[in-house]
Design a protein around this motif. Structure first.
Motif, PDB file in Angstrom:
ATOM      1  N   GLU A 104       1.379  -1.029  -0.218  1.00 37.56           N
ATOM      2  CA  GLU A 104       0.092  -0.237   0.024  1.00 37.56           C
ATOM      3  C   GLU A 104       0.913   1.158  -0.021  1.00 37.56           C
ATOM      4  OE1 GLU A 104      -2.322  -0.782   2.766  1.00 37.56           O
ATOM      5  OE2 GLU A 104      -3.910  -2.486   2.057  1.00 37.56           O
ATOM      6  N   THR A 105       1.700   1.011   0.768  1.00 45.29           N
ATOM      7  CA  THR A 105       2.693   2.259   0.957  1.00 45.29           C
ATOM      8  C   THR A 105       3.724   2.526  -0.305  1.00 45.29           C
ATOM      9  OG1 THR A 105       3.425   1.763   3.185  1.00 45.29           O
ATOM     10  CG2 THR A 105       4.995   3.123   1.975  1.00 45.29           C
ATOM     11  N   THR A 106       4.115   1.957  -1.215  1.00 44.93           N
ATOM     12  CA  THR A 106       4.383   1.606  -2.721  1.00 44.93           C
ATOM     13  C   THR A 106       3.361   2.308  -3.630  1.00 44.93           C
ATOM     14  OG1 THR A 106       5.453  -0.375  -2.287  1.00 44.93           O
ATOM     15  CG2 THR A 106       5.415  -0.236  -4.503  1.00 44.93           C
ATOM     16  N   VAL A 107       1.891   1.658  -3.924  1.00 45.38           N
ATOM     17  CA  VAL A 107       1.424   2.115  -4.614  1.00 45.38           C
ATOM     18  C   VAL A 107       1.068   3.866  -4.729  1.00 45.38           C
ATOM     19  CG1 VAL A 107      -1.406   2.241  -4.798  1.00 45.38           C
ATOM     20  CG2 VAL A 107       0.107   0.348  -4.744  1.00 45.38           C
ATOM     21  N   VAL A 108       1.157   4.056  -3.167  1.00 41.96           N
ATOM     22  CA  VAL A 108      -0.116   5.723  -2.337  1.00 41.96           C
ATOM     23  C   VAL A 108       1.263   6.303  -2.935  1.00 41.96           C
ATOM     24  CG1 VAL A 108      -0.062   6.688  -0.242  1.00 41.96           C
ATOM     25  CG2 VAL A 108      -0.958   5.090  -0.657  1.00 41.96           C
ATOM     26  N   THR A 109       3.003   5.834  -2.979  1.00 39.56           N
ATOM     27  CA  THR A 109       4.283   6.311  -3.219  1.00 39.56           C
ATOM     28  C   THR A 109       4.266   6.850  -4.926  1.00 39.56           C
ATOM     29  OG1 THR A 109       5.002   6.361  -1.214  1.00 39.56           O
ATOM     30  CG2 THR A 109       6.716   7.363  -2.560  1.00 39.56           C
ATOM     31  N   ASN A 110       4.227   5.710  -5.235  1.00 38.18           N
ATOM     32  CA  ASN A 110       4.612   5.134  -5.946  1.00 38.18           C
ATOM     33  C   ASN A 110       3.424   5.949  -7.408  1.00 38.18           C
ATOM     34  OD1 ASN A 110       6.928   5.124  -5.442  1.00 38.18           O
ATOM     35  ND2 ASN A 110       6.790   2.910  -6.294  1.00 38.18           N
ATOM     36  N   ILE A 111       1.978   6.361  -7.001  1.00 37.45           N
ATOM     37  CA  ILE A 111       1.218   6.051  -8.407  1.00 37.45           C
ATOM     38  C   ILE A 111       0.787   7.365  -7.540  1.00 37.45           C
ATOM     39  CG2 ILE A 111      -0.202   5.498  -9.702  1.00 37.45           C
ATOM     40  CD1 ILE A 111       0.857   2.418  -8.410  1.00 37.45           C
ATOM     41  N   LEU A 112       0.058   7.293  -6.903  1.00 38.58           N
ATOM     42  CA  LEU A 112      -0.635   8.028  -6.151  1.00 38.58           C
ATOM     43  C   LEU A 112      -0.390   9.670  -6.063  1.00 38.58           C
ATOM     44  CD1 LEU A 112      -3.116   6.626  -3.510  1.00 38.58           C
ATOM     45  CD2 LEU A 112      -3.791   7.418  -7.015  1.00 38.58           C
ATOM     46  N   GLY A 113       1.248  10.129  -5.245  1.00 40.88           N
ATOM     47  CA  GLY A 113       1.601  10.720  -5.088  1.00 40.88           C
ATOM     48  C   GLY A 113       2.334  12.124  -6.488  1.00 40.88           C
ATOM     49  N   PRO A 114       2.488  11.207  -7.823  1.00 41.75           N
ATOM     50  CA  PRO A 114       2.964  11.376  -8.699  1.00 41.75           C
ATOM     51  C   PRO A 114       1.437  12.342  -9.912  1.00 41.75           C
ATOM     52  CG  PRO A 114       4.071   9.433  -8.771  1.00 41.75           C
ATOM     53  CD  PRO A 114       3.196   9.439  -7.470  1.00 41.75           C
ATOM     54  N   ILE A 115       0.666  11.362  -9.671  1.00 45.17           N
ATOM     55  CA  ILE A 115      -0.111  12.048 -10.258  1.00 45.17           C
ATOM     56  C   ILE A 115      -1.236  12.459  -9.485  1.00 45.17           C
ATOM     57  CG2 ILE A 115      -2.781  11.125 -10.750  1.00 45.17           C
ATOM     58  CD1 ILE A 115      -2.169   8.267 -11.169  1.00 45.17           C
ATOM     59  N   ARG A 116      -0.977  12.856  -8.342  1.00 43.27           N
ATOM     60  CA  ARG A 116      -1.714  14.225  -7.112  1.00 43.27           C
ATOM     61  C   ARG A 116      -0.944  15.230  -7.460  1.00 43.27           C
ATOM     62  NH1 ARG A 116      -2.220  10.430  -2.113  1.00 43.27           N
ATOM     63  NH2 ARG A 116      -5.023   9.624  -1.990  1.00 43.27           N
ATOM     64  N   LEU A 117       0.526  15.661  -7.748  1.00 42.77           N
ATOM     65  CA  LEU A 117       1.209  16.225  -7.720  1.00 42.77           C
ATOM     66  C   LEU A 117       0.867  16.757  -9.537  1.00 42.77           C
ATOM     67  CD1 LEU A 117       3.202  17.933  -6.568  1.00 42.77           C
ATOM     68  CD2 LEU A 117       5.223  16.925  -7.342  1.00 42.77           C
ATOM     69  N   ILE A 118       1.024  16.267 -10.739  1.00 40.10           N
ATOM     70  CA  ILE A 118       0.417  15.946 -11.638  1.00 40.10           C
ATOM     71  C   ILE A 118      -1.103  17.124 -11.551  1.00 40.10           C
ATOM     72  CG2 ILE A 118       0.387  15.845 -13.986  1.00 40.10           C
ATOM     73  CD1 ILE A 118       1.979  13.089 -13.664  1.00 40.10           C
ATOM     74  N   ASP A 119      -1.270  17.045 -11.218  1.00 43.93           N
ATOM     75  CA  ASP A 119      -2.918  17.239 -10.848  1.00 43.93           C
ATOM     76  C   ASP A 119      -2.846  18.255 -10.270  1.00 43.93           C
ATOM     77  OD1 ASP A 119      -6.048  17.371 -11.471  1.00 43.93           O
ATOM     78  OD2 ASP A 119      -6.006  17.130  -8.972  1.00 43.93           O
ATOM     79  N   ALA A 120      -2.075  19.151  -8.899  1.00 46.59           N
ATOM     80  CA  ALA A 120      -2.054  19.806  -8.556  1.00 46.59           C
ATOM     81  C   ALA A 120      -1.803  21.065  -8.994  1.00 46.59           C
ATOM     82  CB  ALA A 120      -1.576  19.918  -7.172  1.00 46.59           C
ATOM     83  N   LEU A 121      -0.089  20.892 -10.035  1.00 49.25           N
ATOM     84  CA  LEU A 121       0.254  21.486 -10.825  1.00 49.25           C
ATOM     85  C   LEU A 121       0.069  21.486 -12.148  1.00 49.25           C
ATOM     86  CD1 LEU A 121       4.110  21.576  -9.809  1.00 49.25           C
ATOM     87  CD2 LEU A 121       2.278  22.988  -9.472  1.00 49.25           C
ATOM     88  N   VAL A 122      -0.891  20.833 -12.701  1.00 54.25           N
ATOM     89  CA  VAL A 122      -1.146  20.833 -14.739  1.00 54.25           C
ATOM     90  C   VAL A 122      -1.463  22.503 -14.851  1.00 54.25           C
ATOM     91  CG1 VAL A 122      -2.877  19.823 -14.540  1.00 54.25           C
ATOM     92  CG2 VAL A 122      -1.921  19.706 -16.417  1.00 54.25           C
ATOM     93  N   ASP A 123      -2.674  22.994 -14.618  1.00 52.19           N
ATOM     94  CA  ASP A 123      -3.045  24.608 -15.140  1.00 52.19           C
ATOM     95  C   ASP A 123      -1.505  25.358 -14.620  1.00 52.19           C
ATOM     96  OD1 ASP A 123      -5.452  23.180 -14.758  1.00 52.19           O
ATOM     97  OD2 ASP A 123      -6.039  23.327 -12.918  1.00 52.19           O
ATOM     98  N   HIS A 124      -0.988  24.987 -14.004  1.00 49.84           N
ATOM     99  CA  HIS A 124      -0.066  26.561 -13.806  1.00 49.84           C
ATOM    100  C   HIS A 124       0.846  26.528 -15.080  1.00 49.84           C
ATOM    101  CE1 HIS A 124       3.889  28.688 -12.620  1.00 49.84           C
ATOM    102  NE2 HIS A 124       4.066  27.703 -12.239  1.00 49.84           N
ATOM    103  N   LEU A 125       1.330  24.089 -15.433  1.00 45.66           N
ATOM    104  CA  LEU A 125       2.726  24.250 -16.263  1.00 45.66           C
ATOM    105  C   LEU A 125       2.255  24.492 -17.288  1.00 45.66           C
ATOM    106  CD1 LEU A 125       3.142  20.787 -14.923  1.00 45.66           C
ATOM    107  CD2 LEU A 125       4.851  22.941 -14.560  1.00 45.66           C
TER     108      LEU A 125
END
Length: 247
Positions: A104-125
């Motif tokens: 579960e830690t692997t999934v949250v860190t390696n998949i959800l982490g980047p997806i969430r950060l992309i989502d948070a920054l996509v409009d700015h980028l």
């Protein structure tokens, strides 16, 4: 992605591949921000380097990602490149009922982490010139390492996500996948001294040369990772998997 004049955010930039690439991008004339959970490593990463900055971030915390994105855009409005490098790799015995905390830690860190950060920054980028997202996956996205099933699956997921994202963001943000081979880092115990793994400096040098190539490829693949990346296409998948079983 241009090679200089960027403002680049590198997650997991306090050590290993993230640190090596962040410092090389800084040396090439980019402003670089490194993130991670270890304040001491981050401080060491930026010590003595003007225009290289450290900001703490736990990519497993959705609220922290939201707050971080607002803060970094305010502090660095020229931010135009996101490098999703932070990740964990753990060996798992999945042949009997077990505690799934590591998976579960692997999934949250390696998949959800980047997806969430992309989502948070996509409009700015998307509003920046020469914007890019670099997702660091692994050669194990293409042939899994049986001892690390969740890690391999997480990198396969990010490969697929990167392909789909590239289509959706075409004309707005360049999406690049960097798939490392086995590299001498501290990702797993003893990995930094394994003779058959690629030296970190050699890997980083080859990666930087590929980023500077014209045209720059959608996938950044050093020579050592090609047997994994091409295994399915050239019919060597079973042989490569058999080799990974022995490690």
């Amino acid at each position: 992605m241009k090679t200089t004049g960027n403002t680049i955010l590198v997650t997991g930039g306090g050590s290993g591949i993230g640190l090596a690439l962040a410092q090389r991008w800084h040396d090439a004339g980019n402003s670089v921000i490194v993130t991670g959970r270890n304040a001491g490593k981050l401080a060491g990463a930026v010590a003595g380097r003007a225009n290289m900055h450290a900001m703490a971030l736990d990519v497993t915390d959705p609220a922290a990602i939201t707050a971080f994105a607002a803060e970094i855009v305010a502090k660095f409005p020229a931010l135009n490149v996101l490098v999703n490098n932070a990740g964990v790799m753990m060996y798992e015995a999945a042949d009997a009922k077990r505690d799934l905390a590591d998976a579960e830690t692997t999934v949250v860190t390696n998949i959800l982490g980047p997806i969430r950060l992309i989502d948070a920054l996509v409009d700015h980028l998307a509003a920046q010139d020469d914007a890019a997202i670099v997702n660091v996956t692994s050669g194990l996205a293409f042939v899994p390492f049986p001892k690390a099933p969740a890690y391999s699956a997480s990198k396969a997921a990010m490969h697929s996500y990167s392909v789909a994202l590239r289509v959706q963001l075409a004309g707005k943000i360049e999406v690049i996948e960097l798939a490392p081979p086995a590299v001498r880092t501290d990702l797993t115990p003893g990995q930094s001294t394994r003779e058959n793994y690629m030296p970190l400096d050699a890997f980083a040098d080859e990666v930087m040369a590929l980023f500077a190539s014209e045209p720059m490829p959608e996938e950044i693949l050093v020579q050592n990772v090609l047997p994994l990346r091409r295994a399915e296409a050239n019919g060597s998948f079973d042989q490569v998997l058999d080799m990974l079983k022995t490690l």
